[in-house]
Write a protein that holds these residues in place. Sequence first.
Motif, PDB file in Angstrom:
ATOM      1  N   MET A 191     -22.803 -16.239  -0.991  1.00 47.56           N
ATOM      2  CA  MET A 191     -23.076 -14.896  -1.538  1.00 47.56           C
ATOM      3  C   MET A 191     -22.241 -14.687  -2.801  1.00 47.56           C
ATOM      4  O   MET A 191     -21.119 -15.212  -2.924  1.00 47.56           O
ATOM      5  CB  MET A 191     -22.728 -13.816  -0.521  1.00 47.56           C
ATOM      6  N   GLU A 192     -22.791 -13.927  -3.737  1.00 49.27           N
ATOM      7  CA  GLU A 192     -22.087 -13.642  -4.985  1.00 49.27           C
ATOM      8  C   GLU A 192     -22.331 -12.183  -5.355  1.00 49.27           C
ATOM      9  O   GLU A 192     -23.421 -11.651  -5.130  1.00 49.27           O
ATOM     10  CB  GLU A 192     -22.580 -14.570  -6.103  1.00 49.27           C
ATOM     11  N   LYS A 193     -21.350 -11.522  -5.932  1.00 50.47           N
ATOM     12  CA  LYS A 193     -21.450 -10.101  -6.275  1.00 50.47           C
ATOM     13  C   LYS A 193     -22.149  -9.955  -7.618  1.00 50.47           C
ATOM     14  O   LYS A 193     -21.855 -10.666  -8.588  1.00 50.47           O
ATOM     15  CB  LYS A 193     -20.063  -9.476  -6.328  1.00 50.47           C
ATOM     16  N   CYS A 194     -23.110  -9.000  -7.658  1.00 53.69           N
ATOM     17  CA  CYS A 194     -23.815  -8.695  -8.909  1.00 53.69           C
ATOM     18  C   CYS A 194     -22.840  -8.042  -9.880  1.00 53.69           C
ATOM     19  O   CYS A 194     -22.140  -7.085  -9.528  1.00 53.69           O
ATOM     20  CB  CYS A 194     -24.998  -7.765  -8.642  1.00 53.69           C
ATOM     21  N   GLY A 195     -22.783  -8.529 -11.113  1.00 49.85           N
ATOM     22  CA  GLY A 195     -21.866  -8.004 -12.101  1.00 49.85           C
ATOM     23  C   GLY A 195     -22.209  -6.608 -12.575  1.00 49.85           C
ATOM     24  O   GLY A 195     -21.388  -5.930 -13.178  1.00 49.85           O
ATOM     25  N   GLU A 196     -23.423  -6.141 -12.303  1.00 47.92           N
ATOM     26  CA  GLU A 196     -23.849  -4.822 -12.767  1.00 47.92           C
ATOM     27  C   GLU A 196     -23.582  -3.741 -11.725  1.00 47.92           C
ATOM     28  O   GLU A 196     -23.016  -2.696 -12.011  1.00 47.92           O
ATOM     29  CB  GLU A 196     -25.335  -4.848 -13.122  1.00 47.92           C
ATOM     30  N   CYS A 197     -24.103  -3.978 -10.488  1.00 55.10           N
ATOM     31  CA  CYS A 197     -24.037  -2.928  -9.471  1.00 55.10           C
ATOM     32  C   CYS A 197     -23.099  -3.263  -8.319  1.00 55.10           C
ATOM     33  O   CYS A 197     -22.880  -2.439  -7.438  1.00 55.10           O
ATOM     34  CB  CYS A 197     -25.442  -2.646  -8.917  1.00 55.10           C
ATOM     35  N   GLY A 198     -22.572  -4.497  -8.268  1.00 55.51           N
ATOM     36  CA  GLY A 198     -21.639  -4.855  -7.222  1.00 55.51           C
ATOM     37  C   GLY A 198     -22.265  -5.264  -5.905  1.00 55.51           C
ATOM     38  O   GLY A 198     -21.576  -5.459  -4.924  1.00 55.51           O
ATOM     39  N   THR A 199     -23.583  -5.393  -5.854  1.00 55.04           N
ATOM     40  CA  THR A 199     -24.264  -5.750  -4.609  1.00 55.04           C
ATOM     41  C   THR A 199     -24.060  -7.234  -4.308  1.00 55.04           C
ATOM     42  O   THR A 199     -24.128  -8.083  -5.214  1.00 55.04           O
ATOM     43  CB  THR A 199     -25.764  -5.445  -4.729  1.00 55.04           C
ATOM     44  N   GLN A 200     -23.837  -7.565  -3.007  1.00 53.48           N
ATOM     45  CA  GLN A 200     -23.695  -8.957  -2.587  1.00 53.48           C
ATOM     46  C   GLN A 200     -25.099  -9.579  -2.495  1.00 53.48           C
ATOM     47  O   GLN A 200     -25.956  -9.099  -1.755  1.00 53.48           O
ATOM     48  CB  GLN A 200     -22.984  -9.024  -1.234  1.00 53.48           C
ATOM     49  N   GLU A 243     -35.180  -7.826 -11.557  1.00 53.31           N
ATOM     50  CA  GLU A 243     -36.225  -7.028 -10.932  1.00 53.31           C
ATOM     51  C   GLU A 243     -35.719  -5.843 -10.100  1.00 53.31           C
ATOM     52  O   GLU A 243     -36.468  -4.873  -9.926  1.00 53.31           O
ATOM     53  CB  GLU A 243     -37.106  -7.906 -10.045  1.00 53.31           C
ATOM     54  N   PHE A 244     -34.493  -5.896  -9.573  1.00 53.98           N
ATOM     55  CA  PHE A 244     -34.080  -4.893  -8.601  1.00 53.98           C
ATOM     56  C   PHE A 244     -32.799  -4.126  -8.969  1.00 53.98           C
ATOM     57  O   PHE A 244     -32.644  -2.987  -8.550  1.00 53.98           O
ATOM     58  CB  PHE A 244     -33.871  -5.543  -7.233  1.00 53.98           C
ATOM     59  N   CYS A 245     -31.896  -4.717  -9.738  1.00 60.41           N
ATOM     60  CA  CYS A 245     -30.583  -4.104  -9.987  1.00 60.41           C
ATOM     61  C   CYS A 245     -30.766  -2.764 -10.700  1.00 60.41           C
ATOM     62  O   CYS A 245     -31.349  -2.715 -11.789  1.00 60.41           O
ATOM     63  CB  CYS A 245     -29.710  -5.024 -10.829  1.00 60.41           C
ATOM     64  N   PRO A 246     -30.280  -1.633 -10.122  1.00 64.21           N
ATOM     65  CA  PRO A 246     -30.470  -0.322 -10.753  1.00 64.21           C
ATOM     66  C   PRO A 246     -29.620  -0.138 -12.004  1.00 64.21           C
ATOM     67  O   PRO A 246     -29.923   0.723 -12.824  1.00 64.21           O
ATOM     68  CB  PRO A 246     -30.050   0.662  -9.656  1.00 64.21           C
ATOM     69  N   LYS A 247     -28.562  -0.945 -12.167  1.00 65.77           N
ATOM     70  CA  LYS A 247     -27.672  -0.784 -13.310  1.00 65.77           C
ATOM     71  C   LYS A 247     -28.060  -1.666 -14.488  1.00 65.77           C
ATOM     72  O   LYS A 247     -27.531  -1.495 -15.590  1.00 65.77           O
ATOM     73  CB  LYS A 247     -26.232  -1.112 -12.889  1.00 65.77           C
ATOM     74  N   SER A 248     -28.986  -2.632 -14.275  1.00 65.35           N
ATOM     75  CA  SER A 248     -29.371  -3.525 -15.359  1.00 65.35           C
ATOM     76  C   SER A 248     -30.115  -2.744 -16.437  1.00 65.35           C
ATOM     77  O   SER A 248     -30.882  -1.834 -16.156  1.00 65.35           O
ATOM     78  CB  SER A 248     -30.235  -4.662 -14.833  1.00 65.35           C
ATOM     79  N   VAL A 249     -29.861  -3.113 -17.696  1.00 61.41           N
ATOM     80  CA  VAL A 249     -30.400  -2.368 -18.847  1.00 61.41           C
ATOM     81  C   VAL A 249     -31.709  -3.006 -19.291  1.00 61.41           C
ATOM     82  O   VAL A 249     -31.834  -4.229 -19.386  1.00 61.41           O
ATOM     83  CB  VAL A 249     -29.384  -2.354 -19.998  1.00 61.41           C
ATOM     84  N   ARG A 306     -27.414 -13.456  -2.526  1.00 63.37           N
ATOM     85  CA  ARG A 306     -27.331 -14.923  -2.474  1.00 63.37           C
ATOM     86  C   ARG A 306     -27.407 -15.511  -3.886  1.00 63.37           C
ATOM     87  O   ARG A 306     -28.131 -14.985  -4.744  1.00 63.37           O
ATOM     88  CB  ARG A 306     -28.452 -15.475  -1.600  1.00 63.37           C
ATOM     89  N   VAL A 307     -26.709 -16.614  -4.095  1.00 62.50           N
ATOM     90  CA  VAL A 307     -26.577 -17.192  -5.431  1.00 62.50           C
ATOM     91  C   VAL A 307     -27.937 -17.510  -6.032  1.00 62.50           C
ATOM     92  O   VAL A 307     -28.217 -17.209  -7.189  1.00 62.50           O
ATOM     93  CB  VAL A 307     -25.703 -18.461  -5.381  1.00 62.50           C
ATOM     94  N   GLU A 308     -28.829 -18.095  -5.203  1.00 64.34           N
ATOM     95  CA  GLU A 308     -30.127 -18.509  -5.734  1.00 64.34           C
ATOM     96  C   GLU A 308     -31.027 -17.318  -6.061  1.00 64.34           C
ATOM     97  O   GLU A 308     -32.038 -17.468  -6.763  1.00 64.34           O
ATOM     98  CB  GLU A 308     -30.845 -19.445  -4.757  1.00 64.34           C
ATOM     99  N   GLU A 309     -30.694 -16.125  -5.560  1.00 62.44           N
ATOM    100  CA  GLU A 309     -31.523 -14.941  -5.822  1.00 62.44           C
ATOM    101  C   GLU A 309     -30.852 -13.971  -6.793  1.00 62.44           C
ATOM    102  O   GLU A 309     -31.385 -12.885  -7.042  1.00 62.44           O
ATOM    103  CB  GLU A 309     -31.818 -14.212  -4.507  1.00 62.44           C
ATOM    104  N   LEU A 310     -29.685 -14.326  -7.338  1.00 60.95           N
ATOM    105  CA  LEU A 310     -28.943 -13.414  -8.205  1.00 60.95           C
ATOM    106  C   LEU A 310     -29.729 -13.090  -9.469  1.00 60.95           C
ATOM    107  O   LEU A 310     -29.835 -11.936  -9.877  1.00 60.95           O
ATOM    108  CB  LEU A 310     -27.585 -14.027  -8.559  1.00 60.95           C
ATOM    109  N   GLN A 311     -30.305 -14.116 -10.101  1.00 61.00           N
ATOM    110  CA  GLN A 311     -31.060 -13.890 -11.338  1.00 61.00           C
ATOM    111  C   GLN A 311     -32.235 -12.959 -11.099  1.00 61.00           C
ATOM    112  O   GLN A 311     -32.507 -12.047 -11.882  1.00 61.00           O
ATOM    113  CB  GLN A 311     -31.543 -15.234 -11.899  1.00 61.00           C
ATOM    114  N   LYS A 312     -32.982 -13.192  -9.994  1.00 63.49           N
ATOM    115  CA  LYS A 312     -34.141 -12.341  -9.671  1.00 63.49           C
ATOM    116  C   LYS A 312     -33.689 -10.910  -9.384  1.00 63.49           C
ATOM    117  O   LYS A 312     -34.359  -9.951  -9.771  1.00 63.49           O
ATOM    118  CB  LYS A 312     -34.869 -12.915  -8.455  1.00 63.49           C
ATOM    119  N   HIS A 313     -32.522 -10.756  -8.702  1.00 64.00           N
ATOM    120  CA  HIS A 313     -32.011  -9.415  -8.415  1.00 64.00           C
ATOM    121  C   HIS A 313     -31.724  -8.658  -9.701  1.00 64.00           C
ATOM    122  O   HIS A 313     -32.092  -7.494  -9.852  1.00 64.00           O
ATOM    123  CB  HIS A 313     -30.740  -9.531  -7.569  1.00 64.00           C
ATOM    124  N   VAL A 314     -31.076  -9.345 -10.677  1.00 67.36           N
ATOM    125  CA  VAL A 314     -30.722  -8.686 -11.945  1.00 67.36           C
ATOM    126  C   VAL A 314     -31.968  -8.303 -12.717  1.00 67.36           C
ATOM    127  O   VAL A 314     -32.062  -7.221 -13.292  1.00 67.36           O
ATOM    128  CB  VAL A 314     -29.815  -9.602 -12.783  1.00 67.36           C
TER     129      VAL A 314
END
Length: 386
Positions: free
Chosen positions: A1-10, A22-28, A12-20
Amino acid sequence: MEKCGECGTQVRVEELQKHVEEFCPKSVRQCSDCSEMIARENMEAHQASHRSIMCPACPQGTAVDLEASQDNVNREMHSMHVLSALNTEETSDTRHLMAEIVDLKKDIHQRIGALEITIQGLSSSELNIEQLVCQLFEQLEQTLNSAMDTKLEACETKALTLRDNLEKTISYLNEQNNDLQNLKDIQDTNMQRINALENTMKVREASIIELEQIFMDNNPLVSYNGVFIWKFTDFLWKQQEAQQGRNVSHYSTPFFTSRFGYKICARLYPNGDGMGKGTHLSVFFVVMKGEYDALQEWPFKQRVTFCLLNQERGSHVVDSFRPDPTSSSFRRPQNYMNIASGCPLFVRLDALVSTRNGLLKDDTIFLKIIVDSAGVRDPSSPNIAC
């Protein structure tokens, strides 16, 4: 697991890029309307601001959603609000102006009174009365003209503002009328398409009936004695499709009570229908539009029996019903077929699929449909006088 640099959500490493992405509320992300960089969680409110205008009639301005204004009723209500606001503003300005004119008249009367007192207190030796009156009236005229010029300028400014607001309102109403006309044009176009589709369906229905008649004339399995055995294969697969909402029902081959009798068929729901959905096998009887319907007696009155045949010499499952003469299902068909009627609780699905009962074998069932021919008027009978 890795913490998202934008919103702090934990994540999985392989899904971090997709989270940033498509889903991260803090991403610009870039706004598609103004190209401004906005956080995803604020994007919806930001874009909504591009779709609104400020009402010109309200003192503080009222936001009007351009997309919501597609509702003709809301548009008309807002237009009435704008006109009402303009009328209210004009009435208020007129009242203020009238009040100022009244004050000005009072001031004039006071000045005239003071002038008369001054004239009475002066002697003819001190000042020529005519000159004094002329001077005073000149001063009074200058004061009056200056006050009137000020008031006229204020009135002109108000009039220009009202004219601008009225022009904006007229422009807004014209836009609403244009949008309404566009909606009417779209509605007319859709109605034309619907009519064209209905005509196409009628033509195709006639073609289907014609092809079906050709098929039956050349099909040796078509029954003309009111008895039909339907071999229904791949039952479990068709039941699974019905559970998923695809192909929930199946029609049998049409058959007849006689060569020139009623045209009928059966309809089967592998996963049930109505009260039996998900628990029972449902079977129904359908009266179809036949070539010799004009020679039949209506409504259809013959008893119908369903028999699920046991393939291991065991007990069959039998159910029957007599048609309700008041039901539209048994009147003379006006379309391709009537609404099906029958037994929604024909047999429980768990009993059907049980290997001990012998009803389902090799993923196949046999359903026998029997139409009681007693009392049926056969147009081909030699006993009917011509």
